[in-house]
Design a protein around this motif. Structure first.
Motif: not given
Ligand code: HEM
Length: 415
Positions: A127, A131, A276, A279-281, A284, A368, A372, A375-376
């Motif tokens: 993660h 990022r 939102g 879900t990210s799951d 994925t 995943n 995420e 998305r952010a």
């Protein structure tokens, strides 16, 4: 008058599935739909690449063969190249091409290093690393998403798992790409063999060091483990470490890249993710299904087996096309719709049964983490040219993707 889909899709009997070019030339969805409806258990004739083989395209049939390691062996190869050669030099030593008791023993040993609990620090690293790379990417007007971002992620993770020195990792990515999926027809089989040998040599040197001075990494675990009081052989240690690099790097990269393309091409789904709504799951899982990087795996029959109305004979090569099974309309509603909220989504991206992918958890973690982070941190994805496709009959995906990623104004907070 527009062609009907049936006319547009080539006749299964006319296709050479051993030729990587076939997968670049045809509309794969239309092609596989025709296989599933007209010839779901299809005999592919012999050709320059080797003897004939079966092509299984329906989900239920593929799952049945994956599950049945009594009547279908992995020890004569699991991908077209080795299956058609009739052997895999790693058989009986490397997990993916080993059956029976030894397979279970080595798999259980390796599974200890792959539980979500043991992997927690590795997951944090994925993660964080994702990022960081995306943070640099959004500051640029133009990046190549594959070479600037994705290429640097899974190999880094495998590097952490095996404790490979950071300076050596780019070289491993390069060797691995050459081993699995040549960039074009000009690069020879010989090149890919050389690259494979380079990796094996590199790992065996590292294994010797670890045996003398073990650490906490998987390579050290394999190098020092015993089964019934006996250490693993050198080949088992080297080949099983290699299989993590082989299995873990390229397919994961292809899913992440294909995921970005799918989100760019489906703005409605991108908005659902951003808002939102899903879900990210679940996004994925859909990215994994949609991209299905490992197009096929295969087995050799040990007995006569009836599938559909055909008889597979003992000794026959059977290929299982995940790229088709994951779009089988008997299992997936609207299979050609990229739906980040799809549920259920029981794809066979990671195979099924006794050889189910050892790294499935890690593969999911990588996709995943990117979902995420996108998305952010990213407001808009703008492709800046056509992606460059891989040349392979095994892995599908991209080796280049020029794109601009516009930063999400609030992204600073998540870095
Ligand atoms: C097995 C796909 C990621 C290591 C498999 C199989 C598939 C697969 C379909 C089953 C092969 C068969 O039945 O013959 C994928 C995909 C990935 C991925 C699509 C990423 C999106 C990984 C990662 C690792 C890994 C991250 C390692 C860290 C392995 C190993 C096996 C395997 C060792 C052999 C398991 C056995 O034979 O018991 N993978 N994989 N894979 N995969 Fe993966």
């Amino acid at each position: 008058m527009p062609l009907t889909e049936r006319e547009a899709a080539p006749d299964p009997a006319s296709l050479d599935l051993t030729d990587p070019q076939t997968f670049l030339d045809v509309d794969q969805h239309a092609m596989w739909r025709r296989f599933r409806t007209e010839s779901p258990v299809h005999w592919h004739p012999a050709g320059p690449a080797g003897p004939g083989f079966w092509v299984i395209s329906r989900y239920a049939d593929a799952v049945a063969v994956y599950r049945d390691n009594k009547r279908f062996t992995s020890e004569k190869g699991t991908v077209l190249t080795t299956l058609l050669q009739g052997e895999d030099s790693a058989a009986g030593k490397m997990l993916a091409v080993t059956d029976g008791v030894r397979h279970r023993e080595i798999r259980n040993l390796m599974l200890k290093s792959f539980s979500p609990r043991v992997l927690a620090p590795v997951v944090d690293g994925v993660h964080r690393h994702t990022r960081e790379l995306l943070g640099a990417a959004v500051e640029s007007d133009r990046i190549d998403f594959v070479t600037d971002v994705v290429d640097h992620i899974p190999m880094h993770t495998m590097g952490d798992l095996l404790d490979i020195p950071a300076a050596d990792r780019p070289q491993l990515v390069e060797w691995n790409t050459r081993t699995l999926s040549r960039h074009s027809s000009e690069e020879s089989e010989f090149e890919s063999l050389l690259a494979r040998n380079e990796i094996l040599l590199y790992i065996s040197q590292l294994a010797a060091e670890r045996r003398a001075k073990p650490g906490d990494d998987v390579l050290s675990t394999l190098a020092t483990a015993t089964i019934d009081g006996k250490p693993l052989t050198d080949d088992e240690i080297v080949l099983n470490s290699y299989s993590l690099i082989l299995g873990g790097d390229e397919s994961t990269r292809m899913s992440i890249t294909g995921g970005l393309i799918a989100l760019a091409e489906n703005p409605g789904q991108w908005r659902r993710l951003k808002s939102g709504d899903v879900t990210s799951d679940s996004a994925t899982e859909e990215i994994l299904r949609w991209t299905t990087p490992a197009m096929h795996f295969g087995r050799r029959a040990l007995a006569d087996v009836e599938i559909g109305d055909r008889i597979i004979q003992a000794g026959d090569v059977v290929t299982l096309w995940n790229a088709s099974a994951n779009f089988d309309e008997d299992v997936f509603t609207d299979p050609y719709t990229f739906d980040v909220g799809r549920t259920p989504n029981k794809h066979v991206v990671f195979g099924h049964g006794p050889h189910f992918c050892l790294g499935a958890f890690l593969g999911r973690v990588h996709v995943n983490a990117m979902v995420e982070a996108l998305r952010a941190m990213v407001a808009e994805i703008t492709p800046l040219g056509p992606p460059r496709r891989l040349y392979s009959n095994f892995i599908q995906g991209y080796s280049g993707l020029p794109v601009a990623l516009r930063a999400e104004p609030a992204a600073e907070e998540v870095r």
